[in-house]
Design a protein around this motif. Sequence first.
Motif, PDB file in Angstrom:
ATOM      1  N   LEU A 168      59.487  51.350  48.371  1.00  0.00           N
ATOM      2  CA  LEU A 168      59.764  50.071  49.290  1.00  0.00           C
ATOM      3  C   LEU A 168      60.667  49.067  48.866  1.00  0.00           C
ATOM      4  O   LEU A 168      61.542  48.478  49.676  1.00  0.00           O
ATOM      5  N   VAL A 169      60.596  49.011  47.622  1.00  0.00           N
ATOM      6  CA  VAL A 169      61.113  48.294  47.306  1.00  0.00           C
ATOM      7  C   VAL A 169      62.676  48.666  48.045  1.00  0.00           C
ATOM      8  O   VAL A 169      63.127  47.453  47.946  1.00  0.00           O
ATOM      9  N   GLU A 170      63.255  49.404  47.028  1.00  0.00           N
ATOM     10  CA  GLU A 170      64.392  49.741  47.525  1.00  0.00           C
ATOM     11  C   GLU A 170      64.748  50.094  48.443  1.00  0.00           C
ATOM     12  O   GLU A 170      65.949  50.022  49.311  1.00  0.00           O
ATOM     13  N   LYS A 171      64.346  50.281  49.401  1.00  0.00           N
ATOM     14  CA  LYS A 171      64.105  49.898  51.070  1.00  0.00           C
ATOM     15  C   LYS A 171      64.322  49.274  51.549  1.00  0.00           C
ATOM     16  O   LYS A 171      65.613  48.545  52.272  1.00  0.00           O
ATOM     17  N   ARG A 172      64.124  47.934  50.886  1.00  0.00           N
ATOM     18  CA  ARG A 172      64.179  46.321  51.522  1.00  0.00           C
ATOM     19  C   ARG A 172      65.268  46.068  51.146  1.00  0.00           C
ATOM     20  O   ARG A 172      66.178  44.556  52.063  1.00  0.00           O
ATOM     21  N   PHE A 173      65.506  45.870  49.543  1.00  0.00           N
ATOM     22  CA  PHE A 173      66.567  45.438  49.124  1.00  0.00           C
ATOM     23  C   PHE A 173      67.279  46.619  48.641  1.00  0.00           C
ATOM     24  O   PHE A 173      67.464  47.308  47.840  1.00  0.00           O
ATOM     25  N   PRO A 174      68.449  46.032  48.856  1.00  0.00           N
ATOM     26  CA  PRO A 174      69.706  47.199  49.027  1.00  0.00           C
ATOM     27  C   PRO A 174      69.583  47.082  46.942  1.00  0.00           C
ATOM     28  O   PRO A 174      70.089  45.714  46.585  1.00  0.00           O
ATOM     29  N   SER A 175      70.530  47.740  46.832  1.00  0.00           N
ATOM     30  CA  SER A 175      70.804  47.133  44.807  1.00  0.00           C
ATOM     31  C   SER A 175      71.977  47.950  44.567  1.00  0.00           C
ATOM     32  O   SER A 175      72.919  48.891  45.548  1.00  0.00           O
ATOM     33  N   THR A 176      72.417  47.955  43.594  1.00  0.00           N
ATOM     34  CA  THR A 176      73.846  48.152  43.370  1.00  0.00           C
ATOM     35  C   THR A 176      73.658  49.742  42.141  1.00  0.00           C
ATOM     36  O   THR A 176      72.510  50.344  42.150  1.00  0.00           O
TER      37      THR A 176
END
Length: 346
Positions: A168-176
Amino acid sequence: MDVSLTLWVLTILGLCALVAADFFIGGRKPHEVSIKEAGIWTVVWVALAGLFGLGLLFFGGGQPAGEFFAGFITEKSLSVDNLFVFVLIMAKFAVPSIYQQRVLMVGVLIALVLRAGFIGAGAAIIANFSWVFYIFGAFLIWTAWKLIQEARADEEEEEFEENRFLKLVEKRFPSTDRYHGTKLFIVENGKRLMTPMLIVMLAIGTTDVLFALDSIPAIFGLTQDPYIVFTANAFALMGLRQLYFLIGGLLKKLVHLSYGLSVILGFIGVKLVLHALHENGVGVPEIGIPVSLGVICAVLVVTTLTSLRAAKKQAEAEAEAAAVERAEDAEDAAVTDAAEKSGARA
């Protein structure tokens, strides 16, 4: 044990001071942790836990001190099992070795906060519903059986699978897609992006919740004092980072660890069921803390010795098989060489 609010506050402040000292002395600057450094800090944390237990003995008596030591040893032994998963997480996210100690430090702190919530909930449930000991006991016995089944199964190499929270975190918040030192967020092209450093920290902390599902009921089987449960968990977890680097290479040699942990969990599960029956007026014997502490220590010693012996035999068998293979290769090479020379003469 009657613990005042003042003592709770002082204990938490003391633990925070120890964590801060650990960070500023050994964890502030990213670096690869040596075996010597890990060994020194492991001894320090175990010594601090021992001093705390002696303090309980002096001010509270033998009962709370015995409960603390039994709880600490149990939580410490169960936390070793966590290290197997931590290794998988580090590999999954390809964490550079110089950043691993920072990941573990923050991840363990997240785990401790989450465990504190579990401990508070468990203490409230136990205080109001004594029958919950039956559930805890049955759950630990089932967990013990499951551990044995998993240990006996011939499984392929495991891989870490992200839990729903991480997805859920990776889906909601874009990451490098790469690390930026120890930074948790960066600004790139005007966008605030999360780095893999934060993701792996959350992975360590939230994954520990799964282990808390059996470790928290286990320690409540040894003591129902929330203060002792919390402090035993705190001291067991806070030295986990150094233990990771100290015995990281030995984890594969602890081949019988799961059997030992299953015996400990099953033993505590039976203890909980007997305690619940005793509370309901059934004339059954209860297992005291000295017996519990002796059983836990004996199981861990036997498990370690048999694991090291089995690992040694396996290494010798592999070395013998390699020697035989080299001899066969040398013989094949000699036959080939002789055949080539014979052909050349012809």
